[in-house]
Design a protein around this motif. Structure first.
Motif, short mmCIF file in Angstrom:
data_model
loop_
_atom_site.label_atom_id
_atom_site.label_comp_id
_atom_site.label_asym_id
_atom_site.label_seq_id
_atom_site.Cartn_x
_atom_site.Cartn_y
_atom_site.Cartn_z
N HIS A 1 10.49 24.11 40.11
CA HIS A 1 11.29 23.28 41.25
C HIS A 1 10.82 23.84 42.48
O HIS A 1 10.77 25.09 42.92
CB HIS A 1 12.66 23.59 40.80
CG HIS A 1 13.74 22.58 41.46
ND1 HIS A 1 14.04 22.65 42.91
CD2 HIS A 1 14.40 21.38 41.07
CE1 HIS A 1 14.73 21.53 43.07
NE2 HIS A 1 15.10 21.08 42.13
N GLU B 1 21.27 14.52 49.16
CA GLU B 1 20.66 13.43 48.49
C GLU B 1 21.81 12.58 48.12
O GLU B 1 21.81 11.20 48.38
CB GLU B 1 20.34 13.88 47.17
CG GLU B 1 18.79 14.64 47.04
CD GLU B 1 18.90 15.92 47.69
OE1 GLU B 1 20.11 16.71 47.72
OE2 GLU B 1 17.72 16.35 48.40
N GLY C 1 13.56 15.82 38.90
CA GLY C 1 14.35 17.01 39.32
C GLY C 1 15.39 17.38 38.38
O GLY C 1 15.58 16.81 37.29
N GLU C 2 16.15 18.13 39.10
CA GLU C 2 17.44 18.53 38.28
C GLU C 2 18.64 17.75 38.58
O GLU C 2 19.06 17.26 37.52
CB GLU C 2 17.75 20.05 38.45
CG GLU C 2 18.66 20.81 37.62
CD GLU C 2 19.06 22.21 38.39
OE1 GLU C 2 17.85 22.85 38.10
OE2 GLU C 2 19.82 22.58 38.66
N ALA C 3 19.27 17.66 39.80
CA ALA C 3 20.47 16.94 40.13
C ALA C 3 20.42 16.97 41.66
O ALA C 3 20.06 17.79 42.19
CB ALA C 3 21.66 17.80 39.55
N PRO C 4 21.11 15.70 41.81
CA PRO C 4 21.25 15.73 43.68
C PRO C 4 21.94 16.82 44.11
O PRO C 4 22.89 17.32 43.63
CB PRO C 4 21.83 14.34 43.82
CG PRO C 4 22.30 13.89 42.31
CD PRO C 4 21.53 14.63 41.33
N GLY C 5 21.56 17.02 45.37
CA GLY C 5 22.49 17.84 46.33
C GLY C 5 23.12 17.19 47.21
O GLY C 5 23.21 15.89 47.35
N ALA D 1 14.55 21.23 49.60
CA ALA D 1 13.50 20.96 48.40
C ALA D 1 12.79 19.76 48.68
O ALA D 1 11.46 19.94 48.36
CB ALA D 1 14.40 21.00 47.25
N PRO E 1 16.70 11.08 46.09
CA PRO E 1 16.67 12.22 45.53
C PRO E 1 15.62 13.03 46.49
O PRO E 1 14.74 12.40 47.38
CB PRO E 1 15.73 12.12 44.12
CG PRO E 1 15.85 10.44 43.78
CD PRO E 1 16.35 9.89 45.17
N PHE E 2 15.74 14.31 46.65
CA PHE E 2 14.76 15.16 47.15
C PHE E 2 14.54 14.77 48.68
O PHE E 2 13.51 14.52 49.24
CB PHE E 2 13.29 15.16 46.37
CG PHE E 2 13.34 15.97 45.36
CD1 PHE E 2 13.51 17.43 45.41
CD2 PHE E 2 13.60 15.46 43.79
CE1 PHE E 2 13.57 18.34 44.20
CE2 PHE E 2 13.77 16.39 42.94
CZ PHE E 2 13.64 17.76 43.00
N ASN F 1 16.00 12.16 38.85
CA ASN F 1 16.89 13.49 38.44
C ASN F 1 17.20 13.44 37.19
O ASN F 1 17.60 12.44 36.44
CB ASN F 1 18.14 13.80 39.35
CG ASN F 1 17.37 14.31 40.66
OD1 ASN F 1 16.85 15.58 40.54
ND2 ASN F 1 17.89 13.99 41.76
N1 URA Z 1 17.12 19.07 43.78
C1 URA Z 1 16.93 18.44 42.93
O1 URA Z 1 16.54 18.77 41.55
N2 URA Z 1 17.15 17.10 43.04
C2 URA Z 1 17.38 16.56 44.13
O2 URA Z 1 17.34 15.27 44.08
C3 URA Z 1 17.31 17.35 45.23
C4 URA Z 1 17.12 18.69 45.09
#
Ligand code: URA
Length: 181
Positions: free
Chosen positions: A155, A48, A41-45, A59, A54-55, A81
């Protein structure tokens, strides 16, 4: 056996500059050390960070439901991520952050040695396939990077606004399910 990112990649984590490694906002990859598929993925929110995985927010719910549709079990894949610290206000990751976290991502991929790497969204896809193009151009094809088969796709959060994106993501995940067999 789950891969313990803090223990296994202690050396790589020690190299991340302090200003790019806010430990309160860190979320590592989760999944078995011998997974056939690695999702990036891109980065935690915020969700998360709260749950340390993650995720797990909106999402994540889209990803879970599509994985179920195509017959991939979440607990059998490794999910990580590109950048492992939540950017302030969920802004896009910067090139400094991507560069700093790059060695950890590739150490994870090399340790797992999966059949398929699936970057989710433009930032992760550009990193893994080394091409600077819109995600709509990158997806739909299979690439090779350092001996790994790569299937870049949308994504899951991009499906919130566009049903055709959801259909494209599902189609790509169906191909991943076949490859991971
Ligand atoms: N979006 C992401 O790219 N990564 C996550 O872990 C959660 C949402």
């Amino acid at each position: 056996m789950p891969l313990d990112i803090r223990e296994r990649f202690e050396a790589e984590l020690a190299e991340i500059p302090d200003d790019l490694f806010d430990r309160e906002r860190f979320v590592g990859g989760v999944g078995p050390a011998d997974a056939d598929v690695v999702f990036v993925g891109e980065a935690p929110g915020a969700n998360e960070v709260e749950q340390g995985e993650p995720f797990v927010g909106n999402a994540g719910r889209v990803l879970d439901s599509l994985l179920e549709d195509v017959g991939i079990e979440r607990k059998q894949v490794y999910i990580t991520n590109l950048v492992k610290v939540r950017p302030p206000e969920n802004r896009d990751p910067t090139s400094d952050e991507i560069e700093a976290w790059r060695p950890v991502l590739w150490a994870e991929i090399e340790a797992i040695d999966p059949a398929v790497v699936v970057p989710l969204g433009a930032f992760a896809s550009r990193e893994v396939v080394e091409r600077d193009a819109p995600i709509s151009d990158l997806r739909g094809e299979t690439y090779e990077r350092d001996g790994y088969v790569v299937v870049p796709t949308y994504h899951p959060a991009a499906t919130f606004y566009d049903d055709s994106v959801k259909a494209g993501l599902q189609e790509d995940l169906e191909r991943v399910a076949e490859m991971a067999g």
